[in-house]
Design a protein around this motif. Structure first.
Motif, PDB file in Angstrom:
ATOM      1  N   TYR A 112      45.200 -78.610  30.399  1.00 15.55           N
ATOM      2  CA  TYR A 112      46.225 -78.550  29.370  1.00 15.55           C
ATOM      3  C   TYR A 112      46.275 -77.175  28.714  1.00 15.55           C
ATOM      4  N   ASN A 148      50.178 -79.319  25.925  1.00 19.20           N
ATOM      5  CA  ASN A 148      51.112 -79.162  27.032  1.00 19.20           C
ATOM      6  C   ASN A 148      50.399 -79.593  28.310  1.00 19.20           C
ATOM      7  N   ILE A 173      50.076 -79.582  32.027  1.00 21.69           N
ATOM      8  CA  ILE A 173      50.638 -78.728  33.064  1.00 21.69           C
ATOM      9  C   ILE A 173      50.706 -79.431  34.408  1.00 21.69           C
ATOM     10  N   GLU A 174      51.676 -79.020  35.224  1.00 20.39           N
ATOM     11  CA  GLU A 174      51.935 -79.669  36.504  1.00 20.39           C
ATOM     12  C   GLU A 174      51.026 -79.133  37.604  1.00 20.39           C
ATOM     13  N   THR A 190      51.243 -75.453  39.005  1.00 18.94           N
ATOM     14  CA  THR A 190      51.256 -74.365  38.021  1.00 18.94           C
ATOM     15  C   THR A 190      50.584 -73.128  38.605  1.00 18.94           C
ATOM     16  N   TYR A 233      59.369 -70.890  25.820  1.00 21.99           N
ATOM     17  CA  TYR A 233      58.828 -71.925  24.940  1.00 21.99           C
ATOM     18  C   TYR A 233      59.837 -72.234  23.836  1.00 21.99           C
ATOM     19  N   ASN A 280      56.454 -75.277  33.866  1.00 17.49           N
ATOM     20  CA  ASN A 280      55.234 -75.831  34.477  1.00 17.49           C
ATOM     21  C   ASN A 280      54.557 -76.872  33.608  1.00 17.49           C
ATOM     22  N   SER A 281      55.336 -77.606  32.842  1.00 19.83           N
ATOM     23  CA  SER A 281      54.786 -78.646  31.979  1.00 19.83           C
ATOM     24  C   SER A 281      55.471 -79.971  32.284  1.00 19.83           C
ATOM     25  N   CYS A 336      54.710 -82.924  26.802  1.00 24.72           N
ATOM     26  CA  CYS A 336      54.083 -82.243  25.677  1.00 24.72           C
ATOM     27  C   CYS A 336      53.950 -83.192  24.490  1.00 24.72           C
ATOM     28  N   PRO A 379      50.683 -84.210  37.317  1.00 22.22           N
ATOM     29  CA  PRO A 379      49.919 -83.274  36.492  1.00 22.22           C
ATOM     30  C   PRO A 379      48.696 -82.741  37.240  1.00 22.22           C
TER      31      PRO A 379
END
Length: 234
Positions: free
Chosen positions: A14, A65, A67-68, A71, A95, A108-109, A112, A144
Motif C-alpha cells: 500500500y 492506497n 496498489i494493483e 504497478t 492524485y 495504479n490503485s 483507496c 491488488p
C-alpha cells in the motif's frame, strides 16, 4: 529461532499518504489490516522516523492506497526508497485531495481509503495508527499486489524502516571462478535491489542473460533510480 517464518505471513502492499499543513507525503507500507466492522476501522504500522509518521500525527488523518498487481517498480521506489525530506514524492504523480486534504493516488490503485485517527499504540520503533474510515472508493477491478508477489516476482526489497525488515544473510555461496565471472550479480547500495543477469530487467528493456557490464550506462535501479556506479558486485 528462525525469523524467516515471518515471511510466511500474508501481506498486501500500500501507499500510505498524509499531510501537514500544505505539505504532502506518502510511503510504502505492508502492515495494513482491518480491525473492526462496526465502525469500520483500519490499522497501519508506521516507523517513527518516517516523515509520514509526523504528518499523520499532526493532521490526524491518513490515506490507504491499495496498489494493483502491475504497478511499476519506479512508483514503489519513489514512495518506498526515497525521503519526502529530500524530494516531492508527488511530483509527476496524478492524485486528488479528499475533503480533509489527504492526497489519493489516481494511478495504479485499485481502491483507496481515507481514515481519521482514533487511537495510537506505541510499539517500540513503530506506531500503530488505528483509524475510522471516513471515505472509501473502488478505483479498479484489477488484482491488488501482494507482498509475496513484490518479493518473488518483482524481486523487490524491504526498506530498513519497514516493520517487516530483516537484515540480509551475509553468508556467501561458494562458486567457481568461471561461474563468478559469468553469473556475477550486483546489488544496489541504496535500496538493496539485486541485479541477476540470468533474469535481466525486462521492465526496463534488459533481456535475461545480459551481463551487468553490458547494461547501458543510462540504466538505473528499477526500484530507487540509483545509477550503475552505485551498484556493488556481490
Amino acid at each position: 529461532m528462525d525469523l524467516k517464518a515471518l515471511f510466511k505471513i500474508s501481506y498486501g502492499l500500500y501507499i500510505i499518504t498524509s499531510k501537514a499543513g500544505d505539505k504532502l507525503n506518502g510511503q510504502i507500507a505492508n502492515t495494513v489490516f482491518q480491525v473492526s466492522a462496526e465502525p469500520p476501522t483500519i490499522a497501519v504500522s508506521i516507523n517513527k522516523q518516517n516523515l509520514t509518521h509526523a504528518y499523520i500525527s499532526e493532521s490526524g488523518f491518513f490515506g490507504v492506497n491499495i496498489i494493483e498487481l502491475d504497478t511499476p517498480m519506479t512508483l514503489i521506489g519513489q514512495f518506498g526508497f526515497k525521503s519526502g525530506r529530500d524530494i516531492d514524492k508527488f511530483e509527476g504523480i496524478p492524485y486528488e485531495k479528499t475533503l480533509n486534504g489527504i492526497p489519493m493516488i489516481k494511478t495504479n490503485s485499485v481502491g483507496c481509503l481515507e481514515l481519521k485517527v482514533m487511537e495510537k499504540i506505541d510499539v517500540f520503533t513503530h506506531t500503530i495508527f488505528i483509524g475510522e474510515i471516513v471515505d472509501a472508493k473502488v478505483l479498479s477491478e484489477k488484482e491488488p499486489m501482494t507482498y509475496a508477489y513484490y518479493h518473488v516476482i518483482k524481486r523487490g526489497t524491504t526498506p530498513k524502516n519497514a516493520a517487516t525488515f530483516q537484515a540480509p544473510d551475509v553468508k556467501k555461496e561458494e562458486v567457481n571462478k568461471e561461474e563468478k565471472a559469468i553469473m556475477a550479480k550486483y546489488r544496489c547500495t541504496i535500496c538493496g535491489y539485486e541485479y541477476d543477469p540470468t533474469l535481466g530487467d525486462p521492465d526496463s528493456g534488459i533481456k535475461p542473460g545480459t551481463a551487468f557490464e553490458d547494461i547501458p550506462d543510462s540504466w538505473v535501479c528499477p526500484i530507487c533510480g540509483a545509477t550503475k556506479d552505485q551498484f556493488e558486485k556481490i
